[in-house]
Write an enzyme that holds these catalytic residues in place. Structure first.
Site, PDB file in Angstrom:
ATOM      1  N   LYS A 111     -35.555 -36.992  44.443  1.00  0.00           N
ATOM      2  CA  LYS A 111     -34.135 -37.143  44.135  1.00  0.00           C
ATOM      3  C   LYS A 111     -33.435 -35.789  43.986  1.00  0.00           C
ATOM      4  O   LYS A 111     -34.053 -34.753  43.730  1.00  0.00           O
ATOM      5  CB  LYS A 111     -33.965 -37.956  42.837  1.00  0.00           C
ATOM      6  CG  LYS A 111     -34.330 -39.436  42.969  1.00  0.00           C
ATOM      7  CD  LYS A 111     -33.247 -40.231  43.676  1.00  0.00           C
ATOM      8  CE  LYS A 111     -33.621 -41.691  43.885  1.00  0.00           C
ATOM      9  NZ  LYS A 111     -33.549 -42.494  42.655  1.00  0.00           N
ATOM     10  N   ARG A 149     -42.084 -45.295  41.355  1.00  0.00           N
ATOM     11  CA  ARG A 149     -41.758 -45.531  42.768  1.00  0.00           C
ATOM     12  C   ARG A 149     -41.704 -44.168  43.449  1.00  0.00           C
ATOM     13  O   ARG A 149     -40.824 -43.356  43.154  1.00  0.00           O
ATOM     14  CB  ARG A 149     -40.417 -46.256  42.881  1.00  0.00           C
ATOM     15  CG  ARG A 149     -39.978 -46.593  44.293  1.00  0.00           C
ATOM     16  CD  ARG A 149     -38.617 -47.293  44.252  1.00  0.00           C
ATOM     17  NE  ARG A 149     -38.160 -47.697  45.583  1.00  0.00           N
ATOM     18  CZ  ARG A 149     -37.483 -46.921  46.417  1.00  0.00           C
ATOM     19  NH1 ARG A 149     -37.184 -45.673  46.060  1.00  0.00           N
ATOM     20  NH2 ARG A 149     -37.123 -47.362  47.601  1.00  0.00           N
TER      21      ARG A 149
END
Length: 276
Positions: free
Chosen positions: A221, A255
């Site tokens: 991210k 995840r």
């Protein structure tokens, strides 16, 4: 022993689980469309399982900031051959979608989980999931992918995300989805600044208090890039560190794109926790 009911699978939450990411999209932020063909996506998913993934998450519509919408016919065209091949191979499959029609088709095809960035708020979504026995992940997102990173604002991000997820868990239970099928996700990077993301990670235990498993999706991210200065394909080490911090604060599922690195880190984690 805590168990997540996920279709025909019962996933053991006594140890952290790894969800491997498989984006069947031409515009994914993390892999640039490398898995946009069905054969490539299936091969990659099977490899992730060999590397240690407990479940694989198939997505046919990018939810990166500024991503374009995809209609349900195109989304299903992208993911259906992949998920059907993986279900046939006895792989626990999650489908990353916010469209009720896709949820219904995926459940009928035998998926283990629906992973919804919209928290099952679309009309009819909760009822569709309630009729089966799949697990569901309810994520928090402020706004929509097209605009969510344009000046997100919170009074108290931890309290507001917790309140939203608590309300979604309650709504799902009222719709008939049993608590042992529900997972929540704070939605790192989905309508949050770096400070918002850090606050959520710092106080993740507040979400654990909801009494359902917490999943985190931090892998590759922007927040990791902001902290390290690394481009998207060089954030593996930062992602492992962030995920371990999340696990220390009570997360149950991570995840990730880099399954092998996470599996190795969890080998140490589990040994120290007495699970070797």
């Amino acid at each position: 022993m805590s168990i997540l009911q996920a279709g025909r699978y019962q996933l053991d939450l006594s140890r952290p689980l790894i969800m491997g990411v498989v984006n069947v999209t031409p515009d994914s932020f993390s892999d640039g469309g490398r898995l946009a063909t069905s054969d490539a996506a299936v091969a990659h998913a099977l490899n992730l399982c060999d590397l240690g993934a407990d479940i694989v998450d198939i997505g046919g519509e990018s939810t990166r900031p500024g991503a374009l919408l995809v209609d349900q016919e195109e989304e299903w065209r992208r993911i259906s051959p992949v998920l059907k091949a993986l279900v046939a191979a006895d792989v626990p499959v999650s489908v990353d979608t916010n469209k009720p029609v896709i949820m219904r088709e995926a459940i009928e095809a035998g998926v283990a989980m629906i992973n919804d960035v919209g928290g099952l708020r679309a009309p009819g979504a909760a009822d569709i999931v309630a009729r089966g026995d799949t697990a569901v992940c309810l994520m928090h997102m402020q706004g929509q992918p097209q605009t969510m990173q344009k000046q997100p604002v919170y009074g108290d991000v931890v309290a507001e995300v917790r309140s939203f997820l608590a309300s979604r868990v309650d709504a799902c239970e009222k719709a008939g989805i049993k608590r042992d099928r529900i997972v929540v996700d704070p939605g790192f990077g989905f309508g949050k600044t770096l400070d918002h993301n850090l606050a959520l990670l710092r106080h993740l235990d507040r979400l654990v208090e909801l009494g359902v498993p917490v999943m985190v999706g931090i892998s590759r991210k922007t927040m990791l890039g902001a902290l390290t200065g690394r481009p998207v394909d060089q954030r593996e080490y930062a992602g492992v560190a962030a995920n371990l911090l999340a696990l220390a604060r009570g997360a149950s599922i991570v995840r990730v794109h880099d399954v092998a690195a996470m599996r190795d880190a969890l080998s140490i984690w589990n040994a120290v926790q007495g699970e070797h």
